[in-house]
Structures are given as structure tokens and as C-alpha cells.
Enzyme design. Structure first.
Site, PDB file in Angstrom:
ATOM      1  N   HIS A 149       0.844  -1.206   0.000  1.00  0.00           N
ATOM      2  CA  HIS A 149       0.000   0.000   0.000  1.00  0.00           C
ATOM      3  C   HIS A 149       0.875   1.250   0.000  1.00  0.00           C
ATOM      4  CE1 HIS A 149      -1.869  -3.315   2.300  1.00  0.00           C
ATOM      5  NE2 HIS A 149      -2.952  -3.016   1.598  1.00  0.00           N
ATOM      6  N   ASP A 204       3.549  -6.752   4.733  1.00  0.00           N
ATOM      7  CA  ASP A 204       2.520  -7.067   3.728  1.00  0.00           C
ATOM      8  C   ASP A 204       3.013  -6.794   2.298  1.00  0.00           C
ATOM      9  OD1 ASP A 204       1.912  -4.381   2.952  1.00  0.00           O
ATOM     10  OD2 ASP A 204       0.246  -4.224   4.347  1.00  0.00           O
TER      11      ASP A 204
END
Ligand SMILES: [Mn+2]
Length: 344
Positions: free
Chosen positions: A148, A256
């Protein structure tokens, strides 16, 4: 060539074929601090990240590579009472106050010429980490490895979770698009958009994409990872943010960024991510610059997934971190190694 390289003490300043190196003459000294914090996102668990990483020997692994390591323990971070949301934004004062402590701590570690290793915690802690690092190393560049962009503002965020906004508080060019939160009075933007680069993006909100384009933030999303391949991409990454090869590197590593196959115990997993082997390569190239100055390791959440998921996540993470601190797949020889010789 391999034998002469291997006879020296292992250090972060390993000379690689692809990059000029400013290898330090002695192994670097590392300062570790745990940041048991989860209030930048809604799930409990990331506050136990530092304990899990330590249980799996992260400190010893770095030490065993010949680095001098000082462990400063964990910060004590309290929730601010009656911390009302600001519009949708949750826990603003608690996140602001915690990051002020993170900033002071990282500033001190890096001023003492140690590489700061911050063990998160959710990714909101990078606000304090980059801010503090910039107080002692104002010419730093930031490499943000993440699925992200973490560039939402208190105005653009749908979720209101500050772990999706840290860079909006840090990047100077974001000032016209954002709002000041209660608890963040101490925090001034401290890096320029051109001093930030992303690796591994694959889940970017519309507003974030617009800010990136507007501010001129470079990114190597998974699309570019696929297009260029790792060796070409890492050369481009380093040349883009630091063409002279002299500036300190702040590496913010969200687990992540890796594919959930390797790091399932994290709050916002996204498929199609970096493999463990790709992360080894990125870490080895960063180590090879000799300029790693602060490493954030964030978003390990021991409360998510099965016991097997937790083990897989922490083992992969500790392995990757060891490559940032000098572990080489070609092999390492420690300074005090004695070669067994036949008796005369
Ligand atoms: Mn992140």
C-alpha cells in the site's frame, strides 16, 4: 574474489558488483527498539510484534553476523484517555503522542551513529521513525516497501486508520492536501517527495494515486518489479532517490509487501506480492550500499492466522532482516572464525 570477500568480517558495507559502495571499515553498530503499538489500525495484535520478533532471535541473528547490537527494549506507549475521533480518524492523540516518543528515540539512536532498527507495531510508527531520523540525518532518503502507498490524508481516508496515512504527515508536498490532527502539533513534514520511493505497491487508493502523481513520488509497483526484474529495478531505485550514492537510507519494510504465502499474519494482506527470495535480493542490495541508517519492520500481527501462519511470518521476516544486516547467500565468515587444520 569470493574468497577474499569472505575472509573479511561480515558487515553491512558489502561490496557488490552492481553498486559503488562506501563500505565502513568496521562492522556497523545497531540500536534496536521495540514499538509495541496497534492504535494506528483496528486490530489488536501488532503490539505483540516486538516480543515475537525477539522470541525468534532477531537480535541474536544480527549480532551473529558480526554487528555490535544494543537493544534498548520496548517503548512504553499509553493510550490517551477520551481520545475522540477527528472526523473519521481514530485515536489521533494516542497515535500522535506515541510517535513523538518514537521520534525522540530514533533521533537519539541515529545521532549516536547507530543504525536504528525499529520493531513495530503498525505502520503508523513510521511517522515518528522518519521524523526522528530526519532530525539527526536531514539528508536521508526513504525507500518504502509495502503493498500500500500509506499516503491517505485525514481527509481522504475511508477507514480512518492512521497506518494508511503516515507519509501524508511526512512529505512536504502533501501539506496543501492535508489537515493537522490533534496530537500531531510537534510533527513537521521533513522529506521532499523526490526523496521517497515505493517498492511493491499493488493496492493503491484513487486519492493516493492522484497525490503521488501531483507530488511527483516515484514508485516501483509490482508491475515494474515484473517489467524490469529485481537487478535492473534496484539499480533504478537507488539512482532515482540518490544518484550520487551518498545519502543515508531509511528503509520502511511493511511485511505485507511480501505475498501472503510468506507473511500471512498481517492485517491487510494482498496477493501477488514479493517472494521471500525477492526480498532477500532487495535487502542484500540495500546492505551493499553501506548506507542503511534506519530499518522499520512493521505490521507483523501474531494474533492473525494459525500458529503455522504466525511461525511462517516471523521466520520469513527475521530471515529477511538478517539480509539487511549483512547475511549473504554466498556465505559469511565471522571475524573470529578459526579454520580447522590437520594436526602436525
Ligand atoms: Mn504499510
Amino acid at each position: 574474489m569470493a574468497s577474499t570477500a569472505a575472509s573479511k568480517p561480515p558487515s553491512v558495507g558489502v561490496v557488490t558488483q552492481t553498486m559503488a559502495s562506501t563500505a565502513p571499515s568496521k562492522p556497523p553498530s545497531v540500536g534496536v527498539v521495540g514499538i509495541p503499538f496497534s492504535k494506528g489500525q483496528p486490530r489488536g495484535g501488532t503490539e505483540h510484534g516486538p516480543a515475537l520478533l525477539r522470541d525468534y532471535g532477531i537480535v541474536e541473528r544480527i549480532q551473529d553476523l558480526g554487528n555490535k547490537v544494543t537493544d534498548y527494549g520496548d517503548l512504553t506507549l499509553d493510550a490517551v484517555e477520551d481520545d475522540k475521533p477527528w472526523n473519521k480518524v481514530k485515536n489521533p492523540r494516542t497515535v500522535g503522542q506515541a510517535n513523538r516518543k518514537v521520534s525522540e528515540c530514533v533521533s537519539k539512536i541515529t545521532r549516536d551513529r547507530q543504525i536504528a532498527l525499529t520493531l513495530g507495531g503498525d505502520h503508523s510508527i513510521a511517522i515518528g521513525s522518519i521524523h526522528g531520523h530526519a532530525q539527526s540525518c536531514p539528508d536521508l532518503v526513504v525507500v518504502w516497501i509495502d503493498a500500500h502507498a500509506d499516503l491517505n490524508t485525514p481527509l481522504s481516508s475511508d477507514s480512518g486508520n492512521i497506518h494508511g496515512m503516515p507519509l501524508s504527515f511526512i512529505v512536504k508536498e502533501m501539506a496543501p492536501y492535508t489537515a493537522r490532527l490533534p496530537g500531531f502539533e510537534w510533527c513537521q513534514p521533513c522529506i521532499s517527495a523526490r526523496d521517497l520511493i515505493y517498492i511493491g505497491l499493488r493496492d493503491v487508493d484513487e486519492a493516493e494515486r492522484a497525490y503521488m502523481t501531483e507530488c511527483g513520488i516515484a514508485s516501483y509497483s509490482m508491475q515494474e518489479v515484473d517489467k524490469y526484474g529485481l537487478p535492473d529495478m534496484m539499480e533504478r531505485v537507488l539512482k532515482t532517490v540518490d544518484p550520487t550514492g551518498k545519502r543515508p537510507i531509511h528503509l520502511s519494510f511493511d511485511v505485507d509487501a511480501m505475498d501472503p504465502e510468506y507473511s500471512p499474519s498481517t492485517g491487510t494482506p494482498v496477493h501477488g506480492g514479493l517472494t521471500r527470495r525477492e526480498m532477500y535480493y532487495i535487502a542484500e542490495e540495500i546492505a551493499g550500499t553501506g548506507r542503511l541508517s534506519c530499518l522499520d519492520v512493521v505490521e507483523v500481527n501474531p494474533s492473525l492466522g494459525t500458529e503455522a501462519d504466525r511461525k511462517k511470518t516471523v521466520r520469513t521476516t527475521v530471515d529477511v532482516v538478517s539480509h539487511f544486516f549483512g547475511k549473504r547467500r554466498e556465505g559469511n565468515v565471522s571475524a573470529d572464525f578459526k579454520m580447522p587444520l590437520p594436526q602436525k
